[in-house]
Design a protein around this motif. Structure first.
Motif, mmCIF file in Angstrom:
data_model
loop_
_atom_site.group_PDB
_atom_site.id
_atom_site.type_symbol
_atom_site.label_atom_id
_atom_site.label_comp_id
_atom_site.label_asym_id
_atom_site.label_seq_id
_atom_site.Cartn_x
_atom_site.Cartn_y
_atom_site.Cartn_z
ATOM 1 N N HIS A 281 0.769 -1.163 0.037
ATOM 2 C CA HIS A 281 0.072 -0.149 0.123
ATOM 3 C C HIS A 281 0.886 1.446 -0.140
ATOM 4 O O HIS A 281 0.437 2.456 0.052
ATOM 5 C CB HIS A 281 -0.733 0.094 1.203
ATOM 6 N N PHE B 252 -3.104 -0.233 -4.608
ATOM 7 C CA PHE B 252 -1.735 -1.115 -4.035
ATOM 8 C C PHE B 252 -1.246 -1.717 -5.167
ATOM 9 O O PHE B 252 -2.045 -2.093 -6.249
ATOM 10 C CB PHE B 252 -2.369 -1.760 -2.883
ATOM 11 N N GLU C 169 0.241 -8.095 3.751
ATOM 12 C CA GLU C 169 0.126 -6.473 3.049
ATOM 13 C C GLU C 169 0.816 -5.900 3.809
ATOM 14 O O GLU C 169 1.054 -5.866 5.232
ATOM 15 C CB GLU C 169 -1.364 -6.180 3.101
ATOM 16 N N THR D 41 0.456 -0.218 5.392
ATOM 17 C CA THR D 41 -0.832 -0.038 5.686
ATOM 18 C C THR D 41 -1.164 1.438 6.183
ATOM 19 O O THR D 41 -2.267 2.222 6.007
ATOM 20 C CB THR D 41 -1.656 -0.982 6.394
ATOM 21 N N SER D 42 0.145 1.850 6.810
ATOM 22 C CA SER D 42 0.135 2.979 7.557
ATOM 23 C C SER D 42 -0.162 4.331 6.223
ATOM 24 O O SER D 42 -0.652 5.232 6.346
ATOM 25 C CB SER D 42 1.503 3.525 8.022
ATOM 26 N N LYS E 159 -2.098 3.115 3.383
ATOM 27 C CA LYS E 159 -3.033 2.942 2.476
ATOM 28 C C LYS E 159 -4.265 3.814 2.072
ATOM 29 O O LYS E 159 -4.623 4.829 3.011
ATOM 30 C CB LYS E 159 -3.728 1.436 2.998
ATOM 31 N N GLN F 127 -9.122 -2.622 0.516
ATOM 32 C CA GLN F 127 -9.086 -3.779 1.067
ATOM 33 C C GLN F 127 -8.470 -4.839 0.233
ATOM 34 O O GLN F 127 -8.514 -4.977 -0.770
ATOM 35 C CB GLN F 127 -10.430 -4.260 1.448
ATOM 36 N N THR F 128 -7.424 -5.778 0.782
ATOM 37 C CA THR F 128 -6.915 -6.782 0.282
ATOM 38 C C THR F 128 -7.343 -8.184 0.677
ATOM 39 O O THR F 128 -7.073 -9.198 -0.021
ATOM 40 C CB THR F 128 -5.190 -6.805 0.233
ATOM 41 N N SER G 16 -1.029 -8.259 8.092
ATOM 42 C CA SER G 16 -1.008 -6.818 7.832
ATOM 43 C C SER G 16 0.020 -6.158 8.657
ATOM 44 O O SER G 16 0.243 -6.486 9.956
ATOM 45 C CB SER G 16 -2.330 -5.989 8.168
ATOM 46 N N GLU H 275 2.114 -2.398 9.255
ATOM 47 C CA GLU H 275 1.853 -0.572 9.054
ATOM 48 C C GLU H 275 3.040 -0.460 8.257
ATOM 49 O O GLU H 275 3.050 0.668 7.404
ATOM 50 C CB GLU H 275 2.073 -0.211 10.408
#
Ligand SMILES: [Zn+2]
Ligand SMILES: [Zn+2]
Length: 150
Positions: free
Chosen positions: A30, A42, A110, A113-114, A116, A121-122, A127, A129
């Motif tokens: 992401h 992403f 993934e 995510t920080s 994203k 949504q994957t 997950s 960060e």
């Protein structure tokens, strides 16, 4: 997991490749760099052992930031194809949507995510960060192998 063989190519078909080793792990990233490079929410990739990846047609060129991690693109259609990450010569990060057969390419982890996009949504079961800690990779790869064997 043995005899994992697939082929793939860029959007225009000038660059083709062959994969002859099962992915070590599948990923969605992401980070804002991947958002820009993929022009999407992403990026998707599969870590392929370097000895199991071969360009069979065409001459990919360096793109992206032209930095220490080498991002390879088709010189004609400019598809982002694969990355040889800095200091990690043992694997190639292949853009999994370029495989002719994309079955099983569900992301297992993934990253970033920080950064994203709020709606992205994957479905990845793990997950992070940012990136997973270095010591987590071995366990993740083992778990990925068991996950894909199901
Ligand atoms: Zn192309
Ligand atoms: Zn990224």
């Amino acid at each position: 997991m043995t005899d994992w063989k697939r082929e793939g190519g860029c959007r225009c078909g000038q660059v083709r490749f062959k994969v002859s080793a099962a992915p070590l792990v599948t990923m969605a990233c992401h980070c804002t760099g991947c958002q820009k490079m993929s022009s999407s929410a992403f990026s998707l990739s599969a870590a392929i052992p370097a000895e199991g990846f071969e360009v069979t047609q065409g001459e990919p060129v360096i793109g992206g930031l032209h930095g220490a991690s080498r991002h390879y693109f088709c010189p004609h259609c400019m598809s982002w194809m694969f990355t040889r990450p800095e200091g990690m010569d043992w694997f190639v990060n292949l853009r999994s949507p370029l495989l002719d057969d994309t079955s099983g390419m569900t992301p297992f982890i993934e990253t970033w995510t920080s950064e994203k996009l709020p709606f992205a949504q994957t479905g990845a079961p793990h997950s992070y960060e940012a990136l997973p800690p270095i010591e987590a990779y071995e366990g993740l790869m083992k778990e990925y192998g068991a996950w894909t064997a199901k």
